[in-house]
Design an enzyme around this catalytic site. Structure first.
Site, PDB file in Angstrom:
ATOM      1  N   GLU A  11      33.727 -18.158  14.914  1.00 53.12           N
ATOM      2  CA  GLU A  11      35.073 -18.699  15.085  1.00 53.12           C
ATOM      3  C   GLU A  11      35.320 -19.764  14.029  1.00 53.12           C
ATOM      4  OE1 GLU A  11      36.299 -18.346  19.752  1.00 53.12           O
ATOM      5  OE2 GLU A  11      35.359 -20.211  19.126  1.00 53.12           O
ATOM      6  N   CYS A  12      36.398 -19.626  13.280  1.00 52.91           N
ATOM      7  CA  CYS A  12      36.836 -20.625  12.309  1.00 52.91           C
ATOM      8  C   CYS A  12      35.691 -21.010  11.361  1.00 52.91           C
ATOM      9  CB  CYS A  12      37.440 -21.835  13.017  1.00 52.91           C
ATOM     10  SG  CYS A  12      38.508 -22.847  11.959  1.00 52.91           S
ATOM     11  N   GLY A  13      35.083 -22.180  11.532  1.00 56.71           N
ATOM     12  CA  GLY A  13      33.976 -22.568  10.671  1.00 56.71           C
ATOM     13  C   GLY A  13      32.842 -21.564  10.716  1.00 56.71           C
ATOM     14  N   MET A  26      33.713 -18.622   8.605  1.00 55.43           N
ATOM     15  CA  MET A  26      33.531 -18.874   7.173  1.00 55.43           C
ATOM     16  C   MET A  26      32.061 -18.748   6.768  1.00 55.43           C
ATOM     17  SD  MET A  26      36.243 -21.938   6.352  1.00 55.43           S
ATOM     18  CE  MET A  26      36.191 -22.867   7.874  1.00 55.43           C
ATOM     19  N   THR A  50      37.018 -14.677  13.545  1.00 54.46           N
ATOM     20  CA  THR A  50      38.426 -15.029  13.581  1.00 54.46           C
ATOM     21  C   THR A  50      38.593 -16.489  13.211  1.00 54.46           C
ATOM     22  OG1 THR A  50      38.413 -15.801  15.879  1.00 54.46           O
ATOM     23  CG2 THR A  50      38.811 -13.456  15.522  1.00 54.46           C
TER      24      THR A  50
END
Length: 436
Positions: free
Chosen positions: A327-329, A332, A427
């Site tokens: 999720e998010c970080g 990435m 995501t």
């Protein structure tokens, strides 16, 4: 029997809600009370400070993202406490244009549902008796809400305080406190809010100072006496099911943004949570059914993550046969590379084609409604989710298939639908709950 509660709110962000909430939590605990903290909305940083101040896990309550049964079930975590204290988000009545099952995300929705009186924090800078007009407007705006009193912040002098109190006496609203202007008590901030609780050099000492400040300038006895509430009516909580029964979850300063109610719900459903630290170069448990990388601040630790050979090797090995989600970080970190604020690229896990950059900052913010186009662990394709997105990273490349169809709170399509490659998924939005 219901636990009495309060909602600490304000006309806008920046009025001093968090400072007052933390000081009240710690001061009340020091008086021997068991205090259950809550946070309105999707903020995932403030609850960690609440937990440090109250020695009790803080839970998010969100009228847009959560179904009524989930809000009531989480409010029920106050059972056994003497008092519930909820911190509002933004201004008391601020929310999105559309509504979920219980409201539009405004703090007023939760206060109304729980029967919690509102303590209104007013930044008194640059005004005196006129502050009473603001307080009166908030007190009358919604007849279903009770404003139990006002606490002034940034009071310049005793004379200033006397003028403020005179205005409040004119409109008949109690003054429960007046906090002098102080700059030495502010907690450090970062672009997503406060610096994380675990990163604060001496958090306990800072909280003790806030508690002393509140004790000196707030009528805590009157605050406690103002609390009230109504019994929650828990029903089916509508949490997303556990994505796996043995779930390896990254937990450290780079991966800390995972809502406490999700962990609580997954564990209640029988899932075993297996924490590990990528920053300590720990690999996920080899017998885990799935790996979950929450959001956080990987851009601040990108060099260490890129050099964490044991973590990356374990993650890649797991992904060969079992699901991984970010999720998010965390998303990435699953990508090919991450460019930090200084413009330096750091190689990441390479399990997705995603390339991101923090060198050219662009704010992505808002509620998200999503329908999965492919499974995420045990969550099947077609599952509807509600969540929130808040980051400054820019996508440089994203060649993989989308994971979900995503829209914002008002139903507008959001182009960023995450990524999937085999059993690896990610995501930019943080999951809060199933479809409300």
């Amino acid at each position: 029997m219901s636990v009495p509660g309060l909602m600490i709110a304000a006309p806008s962000s920046g009025a001093g809600k968090t400072t007052l909430t933390l000081g009240c939590l710690r001061a009340l605990v020091q008086q021997g009370l068991a205090v259950q903290p809550f946070k309105n909305g999707p903020d995932y940083i403030d609850p960690a400070f609440h937990r440090a101040a109250a020695s009790r896990a803080s839970f998010n309550l969100d009228s847009w993202a959560m179904a009524p049964g989930l809000i009531d079930a989480l409010a029920g975590q106050a059972q056994g406490a003497d008092l519930a204290v909820a911190e509002a988000s933004m201004g008391l009545f601020d929310g999105v244009a559309s509504t979920g099952a219980t409201g539009n995300g405004a703090s007023a929705d939760v206060a109304r549902r729980m029967g919690w009186p509102v303590i209104l924090v007013l930044d008194a800078s640059g005004q005196a008796q006129s502050a009473a007009a603001t307080a009166l407007g908030f007190a009358r705006f919604d007849p279903a809400l009770r404003v139990a009193g006002v606490i002034f912040n940034k009071v310049a002098s005793p004379r200033h305080e006397s003028l403020l109190r005179a205005g409040m006496a004119q409109v008949g609203l109690p003054v429960l406190g007046a906090l002098p202007r102080r700059t030495d008590l502010a907690l450090p901030e970062r672009h997503l809010g406060l610096v994380q609780a675990q990163e604060h050099a001496d958090l306990d000492s800072a909280l003790d100072k806030l508690a002393a400040f509140v004790r000196d300038h707030v009528d805590l006895a009157a605050l406690i006496a103002a609390a009230s509430g109504q019994a929650a009516q828990p029903s089916a909580a509508q949490l997303p099911p556990p994505p796996a029964q043995r779930l390896a979850v990254a937990r450290d300063a780079a991966f800390s943004f995972l809502y406490p109610h999700l962990l609580l719900g997954w564990q209640a459903a029988g899932a075993q949570i297996l924490p590990f630290s990528p920053l300590a170069d720990e690999a996920p448990a080899p017998d885990a059914d799935m790996v979950w990388l929450p959001g956080g601040y990987p851009e601040l630790h990108a060099g260490r993550i890129a050099a964490a050979g044991n973590f990356l090797a374990g993650l890649r090995h797991h992904a060969q046969t079992r699901p991984v989600h970010g999720e998010c970080g965390g998303y990435m970190v699953l990508g090919q590379g991450l460019v930090d604020k200084a413009g330096t690229r750091h190689a990441m896990a390479g399990l997705l084609g995603l390339e991101t950059s923090h060198a050219a900052r662009r704010l992505h913010l808002g509620y998200r409604a999503a329908r999965l186009l492919a499974p995420v662990g045990a969550m099947a394709a077609g599952t509807s989710l509600r969540g929130h997105e808040f980051h400054y990273s820019t996508i440089l490349s994203q060649p993989d298939q989308a994971l979900a169809s995503v829209s914002d709170a008002n139903g507008a399509v959001v182009a960023e639908g995450g990524s999937r490659r085999g059993q690896v998924t990610g995501t930019f939005f943080h999951m809060i709950a199933g479809q409300a």
